[in-house]
Structures are given as C-alpha cells and as structure tokens.
Design a protein around this motif. Sequence first.
Motif, short mmCIF file in Angstrom:
data_model
loop_
_atom_site.label_atom_id
_atom_site.label_comp_id
_atom_site.label_asym_id
_atom_site.label_seq_id
_atom_site.Cartn_x
_atom_site.Cartn_y
_atom_site.Cartn_z
N TRP A 190 -20.04 -21.62 -88.57
CA TRP A 190 -20.59 -22.92 -88.97
C TRP A 190 -22.11 -22.76 -89.14
O TRP A 190 -22.78 -22.17 -88.29
N TYR A 191 -22.60 -23.32 -90.24
CA TYR A 191 -24.04 -23.23 -90.53
C TYR A 191 -24.62 -24.63 -90.62
O TYR A 191 -23.97 -25.56 -91.11
N LYS A 192 -25.87 -24.75 -90.18
CA LYS A 192 -26.60 -26.00 -90.28
C LYS A 192 -27.75 -25.79 -91.27
O LYS A 192 -28.47 -24.79 -91.17
N GLN A 193 -27.89 -26.71 -92.21
CA GLN A 193 -28.98 -26.60 -93.18
C GLN A 193 -29.80 -27.89 -93.17
O GLN A 193 -29.33 -28.94 -93.61
N GLU A 194 -31.00 -27.80 -92.66
CA GLU A 194 -31.92 -28.93 -92.70
C GLU A 194 -32.53 -29.02 -94.10
O GLU A 194 -32.53 -28.05 -94.86
N GLY B 272 -34.39 -28.80 -97.28
CA GLY B 272 -35.36 -27.85 -97.80
C GLY B 272 -35.41 -26.52 -97.07
O GLY B 272 -36.29 -25.70 -97.34
N LYS B 273 -34.46 -26.31 -96.15
CA LYS B 273 -34.49 -25.06 -95.36
C LYS B 273 -33.26 -24.20 -95.68
O LYS B 273 -32.40 -24.58 -96.46
N ARG B 274 -33.20 -23.06 -95.04
CA ARG B 274 -32.07 -22.16 -95.26
C ARG B 274 -30.92 -22.50 -94.31
O ARG B 274 -31.15 -23.06 -93.24
N PRO B 275 -29.68 -22.15 -94.67
CA PRO B 275 -28.57 -22.33 -93.74
C PRO B 275 -28.77 -21.41 -92.54
O PRO B 275 -29.17 -20.25 -92.69
N GLN B 276 -28.47 -21.92 -91.36
CA GLN B 276 -28.59 -21.12 -90.14
C GLN B 276 -27.33 -21.24 -89.32
O GLN B 276 -26.79 -22.33 -89.14
N LEU B 277 -26.86 -20.11 -88.80
CA LEU B 277 -25.66 -20.09 -87.99
C LEU B 277 -25.88 -20.88 -86.71
O LEU B 277 -26.88 -20.70 -86.02
N ILE B 278 -24.95 -21.78 -86.38
CA ILE B 278 -25.05 -22.50 -85.11
C ILE B 278 -23.95 -22.10 -84.14
O ILE B 278 -24.14 -22.11 -82.93
N ILE B 279 -22.79 -21.74 -84.63
CA ILE B 279 -21.69 -21.30 -83.78
C ILE B 279 -20.65 -20.64 -84.67
O ILE B 279 -20.58 -20.95 -85.88
N ASP B 280 -19.87 -19.75 -84.09
CA ASP B 280 -18.80 -19.12 -84.86
C ASP B 280 -17.61 -18.86 -83.95
O ASP B 280 -17.73 -18.92 -82.71
N ILE B 281 -16.48 -18.60 -84.56
CA ILE B 281 -15.27 -18.32 -83.78
C ILE B 281 -14.45 -17.29 -84.55
O ILE B 281 -14.40 -17.30 -85.79
N ARG B 282 -13.83 -16.39 -83.80
CA ARG B 282 -12.99 -15.37 -84.40
C ARG B 282 -11.53 -15.71 -84.14
O ARG B 282 -11.20 -16.48 -83.24
N SER B 283 -10.66 -15.08 -84.91
CA SER B 283 -9.26 -15.55 -84.96
C SER B 283 -8.49 -15.30 -83.67
O SER B 283 -7.40 -15.82 -83.49
N ASN B 284 -9.05 -14.51 -82.76
CA ASN B 284 -8.34 -14.26 -81.51
C ASN B 284 -8.74 -15.26 -80.40
O ASN B 284 -8.36 -15.09 -79.24
N VAL B 285 -9.52 -16.27 -80.79
CA VAL B 285 -10.01 -17.26 -79.83
C VAL B 285 -9.65 -18.64 -80.33
O VAL B 285 -9.69 -18.90 -81.53
N GLY B 286 -9.31 -19.56 -79.41
CA GLY B 286 -8.93 -20.90 -79.83
C GLY B 286 -10.05 -21.92 -79.74
O GLY B 286 -10.05 -22.91 -80.46
N GLU B 287 -11.02 -21.64 -78.84
CA GLU B 287 -12.09 -22.60 -78.65
C GLU B 287 -13.33 -21.86 -78.16
O GLU B 287 -13.25 -20.88 -77.43
N LYS B 288 -14.49 -22.39 -78.55
CA LYS B 288 -15.75 -21.80 -78.09
C LYS B 288 -16.77 -22.92 -77.96
O LYS B 288 -16.80 -23.84 -78.80
N LYS B 289 -17.58 -22.84 -76.91
CA LYS B 289 -18.54 -23.91 -76.66
C LYS B 289 -19.93 -23.33 -76.42
O LYS B 289 -20.07 -22.28 -75.80
N ASP B 290 -20.94 -24.03 -76.92
CA ASP B 290 -22.33 -23.64 -76.67
C ASP B 290 -23.12 -24.93 -76.49
O ASP B 290 -23.51 -25.58 -77.45
N GLN B 291 -23.34 -25.30 -75.25
CA GLN B 291 -24.05 -26.53 -74.88
C GLN B 291 -23.38 -27.73 -75.52
O GLN B 291 -22.24 -28.05 -75.19
#
Lengths: 113, 110
Positions: free
Chosen positions: B35-39, B41-60
């Motif tokens: 998942w990328y966040k783009q403010e 006029g700015k560039r897309p930046q990665l905020i979180i990612d998940i791979r297929s062997n995982v069902g859920e991931k949390k960061d704050q």
Amino acid sequence: DTAVSQTPKYLVTQMGNDKSIKCEQNLGHDTMYWYKQDSKKFLKIMFSYNNKELIINETVPNRFSPKSPDKAHLNLHINSLELGDSAVYFCASSRGSSNQPQHFGDGTRLSIL
Amino acid sequence: GENVEQHPSTLSVQEGDSAVIKCTYSDSASNYFPWYKQELGKRPQLIIDIRSNVGEKKDQRIAVTLNKTAKHFSLHITETQPEDSAVYFCAAKDAGKSTFGDGTTLTVKP
C-alpha cells in the motif's frame, strides 16, 4: 542523499519536440521502473528493467524508448511529443523484481504546449 | 494479466474515526500486496505491505488484511488524523510487475 532522483523536475515543451528524463538510484537495487501518472492520478507501469535487461514493456507507443546504461540508471527518451503525453512520470526501483517494495523518485511533470 | 479494483474512489471521515479501503485482484499468482500513500504533489511512499503467507499485519494505526481465497485485501487506518489525508494506492505484484488500483482519495476533516 536522495535515494531515487530524477531530472528534470519540470519539463515544459512544445508538441513535436524530443525530450529525455533521467533517473538514478543509489540504493543498490537491481530493478528499475517507469510509471506514468495521468491527470486522474492513475499509476500505470510503462517499463521495467532488471540488471539492465528489459523485463516489462507495456503497451506504450514506440515514441517512448527507455535506456539503462547500468543497473543504477534508467532514462526515458520521448520522440515527437504529443498533447496526450502530458503527465507526471515517476521512476522507481526495487531489490529484485518480485515481492519487494518500490521506492519512487519525486516525479517529472511533463507539460506539452 | 492482473486486474486490481480499489474501492471507494473517495472517502471522507471525521478526525478520530476509522477508514477502510478495499482492493480485489484477479491473478492468484500474485504474492505481494503493498500500500502506498501519495500526498498532493509528492511521490508515492510505501506505508505497509503484506505477503501471501500472512493474513494480517499491523503497524501502529495502520493494518492490512489479506484473504487469498477470496482474492481481496484491505487497508485499515484507525484514529485518523488530518495528516492522513492523501491518495492511497493498493497494488498486487507477481513476476516483477506491480498492478496498481486506481487510488482512493482520503479526506480527514478536523
């Protein structure tokens, strides 16, 4: 110490001209990409290179020609610019071509008069 | 080829509320979902990612869930703040190619 840097940041030119955008990354990545983001903000991949070899070549007019002199650089040359080429072009890089995140440059805003 | 659909295209929430953005993909071979966040006029930046062997991931305040059987994944942002306002893109990646969703414009009203 910008990770992915592209030049120029802005490019204003007339229809029919030829222009180039340069991209360099200092992350040690081996895969680089060009994306086009149109006025509706859709992000579409154009090309991808892995270790200087073209691995993705989407349906893009052949007026667009990428060149990768080494794995840290990927340039984009556009011939005979058309109005529809107006967009923001983003360069990106990643480690490997599979399940790794991409790091984007700040973009080049191309405006065709 | 891969097709990624993202909903909603626009989302407006009150500060402190939660926001959920959903994506579906078509290629079962896709194995990486960033998942990328783009403010503005700015560039897309990665905020979180998940791979297929995982069902859920949390960061704050941010979490991502993945349902491989149904081929959908979602971004959850809790306790939203005005600085979360941006365009959010999901993507599905397989064999070197990332296919992006069309983006969700999130507006957090103070």
